[in-house]
Design an enzyme around this catalytic site. Structure first.
Site, PDB file in Angstrom:
ATOM      1  N   THR A  44       0.841  -1.200   0.000  1.00 30.03           N
ATOM      2  CA  THR A  44       0.000   0.000   0.000  1.00 30.03           C
ATOM      3  C   THR A  44       0.871   1.243   0.000  1.00 30.03           C
ATOM      4  OG1 THR A  44      -1.648   1.282   1.231  1.00 30.03           O
ATOM      5  CG2 THR A  44      -0.207  -0.110   2.553  1.00 30.03           C
TER       6      THR A  44
ATOM      7  N   ASP B 195      -8.067  -3.170   0.171  1.00 30.28           N
ATOM      8  CA  ASP B 195      -8.874  -2.246  -0.614  1.00 30.28           C
ATOM      9  C   ASP B 195     -10.087  -1.900   0.231  1.00 30.28           C
ATOM     10  OD1 ASP B 195      -8.806  -0.893  -3.261  1.00 30.28           O
ATOM     11  OD2 ASP B 195     -10.870  -1.617  -3.277  1.00 30.28           O
TER      12      ASP B 195
ATOM     13  N   LYS C 209      -9.599   2.264  17.642  1.00 32.35           N
ATOM     14  CA  LYS C 209      -9.955   2.066  16.232  1.00 32.35           C
ATOM     15  C   LYS C 209      -9.601   0.633  15.805  1.00 32.35           C
ATOM     16  CE  LYS C 209      -9.547   3.652  11.488  1.00 32.35           C
ATOM     17  NZ  LYS C 209      -9.018   4.552  10.464  1.00 32.35           N
TER      18      LYS C 209
HETATM   19  P1  ITT Z   1      -3.489   1.854  -1.628  1.00 29.05           P
HETATM   20  O1  ITT Z   1      -4.355   1.460  -2.813  1.00 29.05           O
HETATM   21  O2  ITT Z   1      -2.090   2.191  -2.017  1.00 29.05           O
HETATM   22  O3  ITT Z   1      -3.588   0.874  -0.513  1.00 29.05           O
HETATM   23  P2  ITT Z   1      -5.479   3.985  -1.304  1.00 29.05           P
HETATM   24  O4  ITT Z   1      -5.662   5.066  -0.280  1.00 29.05           O
HETATM   25  O5  ITT Z   1      -5.563   4.392  -2.761  1.00 29.05           O
HETATM   26  O6  ITT Z   1      -4.078   3.254  -1.010  1.00 29.05           O
HETATM   27  P3  ITT Z   1      -7.915   2.444  -1.570  1.00 29.05           P
HETATM   28  O7  ITT Z   1      -7.960   2.474  -3.061  1.00 29.05           O
HETATM   29  O8  ITT Z   1      -8.267   1.161  -0.870  1.00 29.05           O
HETATM   30  O9  ITT Z   1      -6.486   2.831  -0.996  1.00 29.05           O
HETATM   31  O10 ITT Z   1      -8.876   3.622  -1.059  1.00 29.05           O
HETATM   32  C1  ITT Z   1      -9.283   3.635   0.260  1.00 29.05           C
HETATM   33  C2  ITT Z   1      -9.852   4.998   0.588  1.00 29.05           C
HETATM   34  O11 ITT Z   1     -11.026   4.838   1.400  1.00 29.05           O
HETATM   35  C3  ITT Z   1      -8.864   5.798   1.452  1.00 29.05           C
HETATM   36  O12 ITT Z   1      -7.978   6.551   0.653  1.00 29.05           O
HETATM   37  C4  ITT Z   1      -9.807   6.661   2.279  1.00 29.05           C
HETATM   38  O13 ITT Z   1     -10.250   7.759   1.529  1.00 29.05           O
HETATM   39  C5  ITT Z   1     -10.991   5.703   2.498  1.00 29.05           C
HETATM   40  N1  ITT Z   1     -10.761   4.904   3.733  1.00 29.05           N
HETATM   41  C6  ITT Z   1     -10.439   3.572   3.794  1.00 29.05           C
HETATM   42  N2  ITT Z   1     -10.260   3.188   5.064  1.00 29.05           N
HETATM   43  C7  ITT Z   1     -10.429   4.280   5.817  1.00 29.05           C
HETATM   44  C8  ITT Z   1     -10.333   4.520   7.198  1.00 29.05           C
HETATM   45  O14 ITT Z   1      -9.986   3.571   8.052  1.00 29.05           O
HETATM   46  N3  ITT Z   1     -10.587   5.752   7.629  1.00 29.05           N
HETATM   47  C9  ITT Z   1     -10.933   6.740   6.774  1.00 29.05           C
HETATM   48  N4  ITT Z   1     -11.005   6.614   5.455  1.00 29.05           N
HETATM   49  C10 ITT Z   1     -10.761   5.383   4.960  1.00 29.05           C
END
Ligand code: ITT
Length: 201
Positions: A9, A72, A173
């Site tokens: 990630t 994801d 959390k």
């Molecule tokens: P990687 O793909 O490199 O892991 P990313 O941030 O692009 O990083 P995702 O495509 O899975 O990852 O998008 C997840 C998004 O959802 C993240 O950027 C946040 O905006 C939201 N999100 C996920 N988990 C969260 C959390 O625990 N708290 C707040 N927002 C969260």
């Protein structure tokens, strides 16, 4: 020698949480920054969290030859038909503007029911992967509260609590989050006879 587990990630908030969630397992945790040649994360071309988690884990596992974990995840707002969902990271350009856009889009519907969803995928260097699901219910509120966590946490009021995700300590959390639930399911699998056999395969 302790086996390595690579976290695939580019999200620093995820790295912090995943490290804590995985600390009881017998792995040496490696991040993309620790590698001599940092592999590029693949495009998220899937249409589900599971597909995208498996793409990220399997592509990076095959490139590096390491057991790899990817996450994801996203925010699903019920009255928006579960958007932004898998597009949560791409909903707007940065964390602040994503929350502002969400508030604008929701308008008078706030407070409104939502959930965080996470699929964690584990992949062997062969590309063979397994995935694990977790979710956490709550509500989107109209003002930001708290400075912990990342992403949409300051506007996500956790179900059954008077606090947003960003007002929880990292230990709190990591008890109840979508990510914690998915990681716990993956840990249970890795410690099971089936999981141990899969890790050796
Ligand atoms: P990687 O793909 O490199 O892991 P990313 O941030 O692009 O990083 P995702 O495509 O899975 O990852 O998008 C997840 C998004 O959802 C993240 O950027 C946040 O905006 C939201 N999100 C996920 N988990 C969260 C959390 O625990 N708290 C707040 N927002 C969260």
């Amino acid at each position: 020698m302790v086996a390595k587990l690579l976290l695939a990630t580019g999200n620093k908030g995820k790295v912090r949480e995943l490290r804590e969630l995985l600390c009881d397992l017998d792995f040496s945790i490696v991040t993309l920054d620790d590698l001599d040649e940092r592999p590029e994360m693949p495009d998220e071309t899937g249409v589900t969290y599971e597909e995208n988690a498996k793409i990220k884990a399997s592509v990076i596992a095959q490139k590096t030859g390491l057991l790899t974990l990817a996450d994801d995840s996203g925010l699903e707002v019920l009255c928006l038909g579960n958007r932004p969902g898998i597009h949560s990271a791409r909903y707007d350009k940065d964390e602040q503007s994503r929350i502002d856009k969400l508030h604008r889009e929701l308008g008078a519907r706030i407070p409104t029911a939502a959930r965080f969803v996470c699929v964690v995928a584990l992949s062997l260097p062969t590309g063979d992967s397994r995935s694990f699901y977790g979710e956490c219910k709550g509500q989107i509120i109209g003002e930001r509260r708290g400075a912990g966590g990342f992403g949409y946490d300051p506007v996500f009021l956790v179900e059954g609590m008077e606090k947003t995700m960003a007002q929880l300590s990292s230990a709190e959390k990591n008890e109840l989050s979508h990510r914690a639930r998915a990681v716990r399911a993956s840990a249970k699998f890795m410690l099971s006879p089936e999981g141990k056999e899969w890790l050796q395969s």
